[in-house]
Design an enzyme around this catalytic site. Structure first.
Site, PDB file in Angstrom:
ATOM      1  N   GLU A  91       4.356  -5.247   7.482  1.00  0.00           N
ATOM      2  CA  GLU A  91       3.598  -4.185   8.161  1.00  0.00           C
ATOM      3  C   GLU A  91       4.042  -3.927   9.595  1.00  0.00           C
ATOM      4  OE1 GLU A  91       2.285  -6.381   6.103  1.00  0.00           O
ATOM      5  OE2 GLU A  91       0.814  -5.413   4.811  1.00  0.00           O
ATOM      6  N   GLU A 117      -0.850  -9.185  -0.388  1.00  0.00           N
ATOM      7  CA  GLU A 117      -2.287  -9.366  -0.118  1.00  0.00           C
ATOM      8  C   GLU A 117      -3.082  -9.366  -1.426  1.00  0.00           C
ATOM      9  OE1 GLU A 117      -2.154  -6.124   2.817  1.00  0.00           O
ATOM     10  OE2 GLU A 117      -3.166  -7.501   4.197  1.00  0.00           O
ATOM     11  N   GLY A 153       0.475  -4.895   1.031  1.00  0.00           N
ATOM     12  CA  GLY A 153      -0.709  -4.909   0.171  1.00  0.00           C
ATOM     13  C   GLY A 153      -0.467  -5.604  -1.165  1.00  0.00           C
ATOM     14  N   ALA A 190       0.872  -1.173   0.000  1.00  0.00           N
ATOM     15  CA  ALA A 190       0.000   0.000   0.000  1.00  0.00           C
ATOM     16  C   ALA A 190       0.908   1.221   0.000  1.00  0.00           C
ATOM     17  CB  ALA A 190      -0.871  -0.015   1.245  1.00  0.00           C
TER      18      ALA A 190
HETATM   19  N1  COA Z   1       4.602   3.061  -0.592  1.00  0.00           N
HETATM   20  C1  COA Z   1       5.004   4.216  -1.163  1.00  0.00           C
HETATM   21  N2  COA Z   1       6.116   4.326  -1.898  1.00  0.00           N
HETATM   22  C2  COA Z   1       6.849   3.212  -2.065  1.00  0.00           C
HETATM   23  C3  COA Z   1       6.499   1.978  -1.504  1.00  0.00           C
HETATM   24  C4  COA Z   1       5.308   1.932  -0.734  1.00  0.00           C
HETATM   25  N3  COA Z   1       4.860   0.791  -0.194  1.00  0.00           N
HETATM   26  N4  COA Z   1       7.442   1.063  -1.839  1.00  0.00           N
HETATM   27  C5  COA Z   1       8.349   1.712  -2.581  1.00  0.00           C
HETATM   28  N5  COA Z   1       7.998   3.009  -2.729  1.00  0.00           N
HETATM   29  C6  COA Z   1       8.715   4.056  -3.457  1.00  0.00           C
HETATM   30  C7  COA Z   1       9.920   4.570  -2.696  1.00  0.00           C
HETATM   31  O1  COA Z   1       9.530   5.538  -1.745  1.00  0.00           O
HETATM   32  C8  COA Z   1      10.746   5.154  -3.813  1.00  0.00           C
HETATM   33  O2  COA Z   1      10.196   6.373  -4.204  1.00  0.00           O
HETATM   34  P1  COA Z   1      11.158   7.682  -4.428  1.00  0.00           P
HETATM   35  O3  COA Z   1      12.086   7.255  -5.538  1.00  0.00           O
HETATM   36  O4  COA Z   1      10.201   8.763  -4.800  1.00  0.00           O
HETATM   37  O5  COA Z   1      11.878   7.894  -3.137  1.00  0.00           O
HETATM   38  C9  COA Z   1      10.484   4.182  -4.970  1.00  0.00           C
HETATM   39  O6  COA Z   1       9.265   3.524  -4.648  1.00  0.00           O
HETATM   40  C10 COA Z   1      11.575   3.134  -5.143  1.00  0.00           C
HETATM   41  O7  COA Z   1      11.727   2.433  -3.907  1.00  0.00           O
HETATM   42  P2  COA Z   1      13.145   2.265  -3.168  1.00  0.00           P
HETATM   43  O8  COA Z   1      12.875   2.059  -1.703  1.00  0.00           O
HETATM   44  O9  COA Z   1      14.059   3.378  -3.534  1.00  0.00           O
HETATM   45  O10 COA Z   1      13.642   0.921  -3.858  1.00  0.00           O
HETATM   46  P3  COA Z   1      14.676  -0.139  -3.232  1.00  0.00           P
HETATM   47  O11 COA Z   1      15.021  -1.053  -4.344  1.00  0.00           O
HETATM   48  O12 COA Z   1      15.774   0.538  -2.495  1.00  0.00           O
HETATM   49  O13 COA Z   1      13.822  -0.939  -2.125  1.00  0.00           O
HETATM   50  C11 COA Z   1      11.875  -2.110  -1.298  1.00  0.00           C
HETATM   51  C12 COA Z   1      12.743  -1.752  -2.517  1.00  0.00           C
HETATM   52  C13 COA Z   1      10.654  -2.838  -1.817  1.00  0.00           C
HETATM   53  C14 COA Z   1      12.670  -3.032  -0.353  1.00  0.00           C
HETATM   54  C15 COA Z   1      11.486  -0.805  -0.560  1.00  0.00           C
HETATM   55  O14 COA Z   1      10.937   0.094  -1.495  1.00  0.00           O
HETATM   56  C16 COA Z   1      10.470  -0.990   0.538  1.00  0.00           C
HETATM   57  O15 COA Z   1      10.803  -1.489   1.604  1.00  0.00           O
HETATM   58  N6  COA Z   1       9.205  -0.579   0.289  1.00  0.00           N
HETATM   59  C17 COA Z   1       8.145  -0.621   1.276  1.00  0.00           C
HETATM   60  C18 COA Z   1       7.661  -2.026   1.472  1.00  0.00           C
HETATM   61  C19 COA Z   1       6.596  -2.056   2.542  1.00  0.00           C
HETATM   62  O16 COA Z   1       6.824  -1.828   3.701  1.00  0.00           O
HETATM   63  N7  COA Z   1       5.371  -2.385   2.103  1.00  0.00           N
HETATM   64  C20 COA Z   1       4.264  -2.529   2.986  1.00  0.00           C
HETATM   65  C21 COA Z   1       3.449  -1.303   3.010  1.00  0.00           C
HETATM   66  S1  COA Z   1       2.049  -1.537   4.076  1.00  0.00           S
END
Ligand code: COA
Length: 260
Positions: A135, A115, A112, A66
């Site tokens: 989460e 999910e 999400g 999400a």
């Molecule tokens: N919500 C909003 N933005 C998200 C996102 C999320 N769940 N997951 C990734 N993004 C965005 C990042 O903020 C970044 O945006 P920016 O370039 O404007 O800063 C872009 O997507 C790329 O992500 P980034 O974190 O730079 O990539 P990465 O390869 O270093 O890491 C992940 C990848 C998936 C490990 C990392 O993005 C992450 O942990 N995301 C969140 C996962 C999460 O907690 N999901 C559950 C949400 S309830």
């Protein structure tokens, strides 16, 4: 409706819906959830669509969760509404569609995103896929059905561990858990799902919808899945597809199902 966050293409009885926010790793914001609901509803109502494939754009992510930026300042009421509306509009909606939905998990499926994949009828992963429910690392729990569907799919103990550690599992582990049915190289992922779709399409779409309802019934509290199966089984006998399927068998020819 014109879409800003998803792509939809329909060919040979398959609607492919691609979540298309690669710069945000296809994170599910409110607008994307609304567009997905609309596109899935339209595909489900289109009699020419026999199977839906759901995937993410780019090579990195199915859906990374999400959109955290949208709910970071929510209060208790807003949090509850977010989960309730999301479940109703998208996650429960997919699970209960008449048309089979295959998740082609082409990279990160987190929160999400996992999910969403779990609300599809089954999942195929690419070799680089990574899945988890992170989460609790954000101080919240899965809110789009994750605590329920992960337990159903992989068992309570594995679900508890995945949720508590907030860790990710790779495609091989997901396969061994039964979370995904197959693993494919990324470039083969959607073509492989299309091959499964073409096998599904040879069968009665009416019977497939009945099977989805019967299987799902077993996971609803207070509903007797065996009774639901009896009811759905009986109803099949009143369909044109049943007449065609049994007649074709007896006449030793391939069935040509009218889908009614
Ligand atoms: N919500 C909003 N933005 C998200 C996102 C999320 N769940 N997951 C990734 N993004 C965005 C990042 O903020 C970044 O945006 P920016 O370039 O404007 O800063 C872009 O997507 C790329 O992500 P980034 O974190 O730079 O990539 P990465 O390869 O270093 O890491 C992940 C990848 C998936 C490990 C990392 O993005 C992450 O942990 N995301 C969140 C996962 C999460 O907690 N999901 C559950 C949400 S309830």
């Amino acid at each position: 409706m014109t879409y800003e966050n998803i792509l939809v293409s329909t060919q040979n009885g398959i609607a492919t819906i691609t979540i298309n926010r690669p710069s945000k790793l296809n994170a599910l914001n409110k607008a994307t959830i609304g567009e997905l609901h609309n596109a899935l509803d339209m595909a489900n109502k289109d009699a020419s669509v026999k199977v839906i494939i759901l995937t993410g754009s780019g090579e990195k992510a199915f859906v990374a969760g999400a959109d955290i930026s949208e709910f970071a300042d929510f209060n208790v009421e807003q949090g509850s509404a977010l989960a309730a509306q999301g479940q109703q509009l998208l996650f429960d909606f997919i699970e209960n569609l008449d048309t089979p939905v295959i998740a082609a998990v082409n990279g990160f499926a987190l929160g999400g995103g996992l999910e969403l994949a779990m609300s599809c009828h089954f999942r195929v992963a690419s070799t680089n896929a990574k899945m988890g429910l992170p989460e609790v690392s954000l101080g919240v729990i899965p809110g789009y059905g994750g605590t329920q569907r992960l337990s159903q799919l992989v068992g309570k103990g594995r679900a508890m561990e995945m949720i508590m550690t907030a860790g990710m599992i790779d495609a091989n582990q997901a396969l061994s858990y039964g979370l995904v049915n197959h693993i494919q190289a990324q470039e083969e992922l959607v073509p492989f799902c299309e091959k499964i779709a073409s096998k599904i399409m040879r069968n009665s779409s009416v019977a497939i919808s009945a099977a989805i309802r019967a299987v799902n019934a077993g996971f609803v509290d207070g509903v007797n899945g065996y009774q639901a199966e009896i009811d759905e089984f009986g109803k099949c006998f009143g369909t044109e597809d049943f007449k065609e399927g049994t007649t074709a068998f007896l006449e030793k020819r391939k069935a040509d199902f009218p889908g009614k």
